[in-house]
Design a protein around this motif. Structure first.
Motif, mmCIF file in Angstrom:
data_model
loop_
_atom_site.group_PDB
_atom_site.id
_atom_site.type_symbol
_atom_site.label_atom_id
_atom_site.label_comp_id
_atom_site.label_asym_id
_atom_site.label_seq_id
_atom_site.Cartn_x
_atom_site.Cartn_y
_atom_site.Cartn_z
ATOM 1 N N TRP A 106 -1.335 -29.670 42.305
ATOM 2 C CA TRP A 106 -1.996 -29.986 43.581
ATOM 3 C C TRP A 106 -1.236 -29.334 44.742
ATOM 4 C CZ3 TRP A 106 -5.702 -34.392 44.158
ATOM 5 C CH2 TRP A 106 -6.117 -34.572 45.479
ATOM 6 N N VAL A 117 -1.943 -25.849 45.810
ATOM 7 C CA VAL A 117 -3.208 -25.663 46.530
ATOM 8 C C VAL A 117 -3.139 -26.261 47.928
ATOM 9 C CG1 VAL A 117 -5.698 -26.121 46.475
ATOM 10 C CG2 VAL A 117 -4.464 -25.710 44.340
ATOM 11 N N ASN A 167 -9.331 -27.875 40.098
ATOM 12 C CA ASN A 167 -10.551 -27.095 40.376
ATOM 13 C C ASN A 167 -11.767 -28.011 40.489
ATOM 14 O OD1 ASN A 167 -9.198 -24.650 40.443
ATOM 15 N ND2 ASN A 167 -9.565 -24.189 38.285
ATOM 16 N N LYS A 200 -11.653 -29.973 43.803
ATOM 17 C CA LYS A 200 -12.084 -29.111 44.914
ATOM 18 C C LYS A 200 -13.605 -28.963 44.931
ATOM 19 C CE LYS A 200 -9.855 -25.204 45.194
ATOM 20 N NZ LYS A 200 -9.187 -23.994 44.651
ATOM 21 N N GLN A 201 -14.194 -28.705 43.755
ATOM 22 C CA GLN A 201 -15.651 -28.520 43.674
ATOM 23 C C GLN A 201 -16.388 -29.802 44.035
ATOM 24 O OE1 GLN A 201 -16.611 -27.046 39.731
ATOM 25 N NE2 GLN A 201 -14.993 -25.493 39.842
ATOM 26 N N TYR A 243 -15.161 -30.916 47.947
ATOM 27 C CA TYR A 243 -15.155 -29.943 49.037
ATOM 28 C C TYR A 243 -16.179 -28.830 48.848
ATOM 29 C CZ TYR A 243 -10.785 -32.329 50.067
ATOM 30 O OH TYR A 243 -9.851 -33.286 50.356
#
Length: 361
Positions: free
Chosen positions: A23, A26, A353, A356-357, A360
């Motif tokens: 994390w 990112v 991933n 995030k998808q 966000y």
């Protein structure tokens, strides 16, 4: 951004620590807080309450720990009210974590479950809570996604965190003398007290061979008191012992899957109070207790449970195993199949991933 993590045992903390590190690559400015332990603290996570006193199994043991559990819940929920974290990440530990999910969800916190409760073992009575209070559900075993989606829960398989962890750890295992028999007695003091004496009795049968043991930090004092003056070599890193041992005696739990990924032949041992055993036997829905056997769908490593978990029975099996080299070849082949089934996904990366998808776009 604030992220709150809740884990209740060693394996969950191990998975969470990898997730935190990924994390940060990112979103490096994220603040992390946790119901956790030393590993997460070393990763820079602020520990709100240590889980050590809550990591228990059995009806009596849970009852004894009830005050600690209530205190931990009150501490974490107070943090949610006062600091309003953006995300709550739960790792297994369903009895505690699903109550926490309900509380956090009701206060607008996004809830992520990383390694869902094993409903395929205990039944589907927690489906409603998982559907109602969890925003993103991530599973780590290859068959789990299909299982949960049959129950109406949208889930994502991210791969098993141990695949990444074991691969990384083995890079640091130095060459050295082999060990004939390795002992992995578990991460809970209560199971060490129950199972290690049996392991030691088996080890004494092979007293002309090199025996190794890899206790966890929290169980080291009780392990030393039980081992006493027996000529047994201590390993700080369990992966070193798993790699070097010809055969392992492993208490049922995460270590069985770690050993399977390394490919070392093993036997799985488990013994608990008879009251808890019979309750669990009535409530569970699986044929096997060990993860390698559950993933394989049949018994590839022997399981010695309750009254079968005794030194004479285990010694008889080992004498047979060591007398027939084809048994070792067959077990190693089956363990390699389990390794293949688990795939090569990097779970922490897949999880980030998906987060995030999902949140966000």
């Amino acid at each position: 951004m604030r992220v709150l993590i809740s884990v209740g045992e060693t394996s969950g903390e191990l998975y969470a620590e990898r997730l935190v590190n990924t994390w940060r690559t990112v979103l490096p400015a994220t603040e992390f807080y946790a119901l956790g332990g030393e590993l997460l603290q070393k990763a820079g996570v602020s520990i709100l309450y240590p889980y050590a006193g809550m990591s228990v199994m059995g009806i009596v043991e849970v009852w004894k720990a009830r005050n600690t559990i209530v205190e931990a819940f009150n501490t974490i929920t107070s943090f949610i009210v006062s600091k309003r974290p953006d995300f709550l990440i739960l790792v297994d530990f369903p009895g505690f974590n699903l109550k926490l999910a309900r509380f956090a969800h009701g206060r607008g916190c996004k809830v992520i479950y990383y390694s869902l409760p094993q409903l395929w073992i205990w039944g589907d009575w927690r489906v409603k809570a998982l559907k109602q209070y969890v925003d993103l559900r991530l599973v780590i075993l290859p068959f789990e996604q299909q299982f949960y989606e049959r129950l109406g829960l949208k889930t994502y398989w991210v791969g098993h965190p141990l695949v990444e962890i074991v691969n990384d750890e083995l890079k640091h295992v130095a060459d050295g003398p082999e060990v004939f028999l390795g002992l992995l007695p578990g991460s809970r003091v209560q199971e060490v007290r129950s199972i290690l004496p049996i392991m030691l009795e088996v080890a004494c049968h092979f007293n002309d061979k090199k025996i190794g043991i890899a206790p966890t930090k929290n169980t080291l004092p009780v392990v030393k008191s039980l081992v006493n003056n027996l000529p047994i070599v201590y390993f700080e890193n369990p992966y070193t012992l798993m790699r070097k041992a010809k055969f392992l005696l492993v208490t049922s739990g995460t270590a069985t899957l770690e050993a399977a990924l390394i490919g070392t032949p093993m036997a799985i041992l488990y013994r608990t109070s008879y009251s808890f055993y019979w309750v669990a036997k009535l409530l569970t829905h699986v044929k096997y207790i060990g993860l390698p056997n559950i993933i394989a769908g049949h018994e590839i490593v022997p399981e010695f449970i309750q009254h079968h978990c005794n030194a004479d029975t285990i010694i008889q099996y080992l004498d047979e195993f060591f007398s027939h080299p084809e048994l070792e070849r067959k077990m190693r082949n089956e363990l390699n199949k389990v390794r293949t089934l688990l795939g090569d996904k990097i779970a922490s990366r897949e999880a980030i991933n998906l987060i995030k998808q999902h949140f966000y776009g």
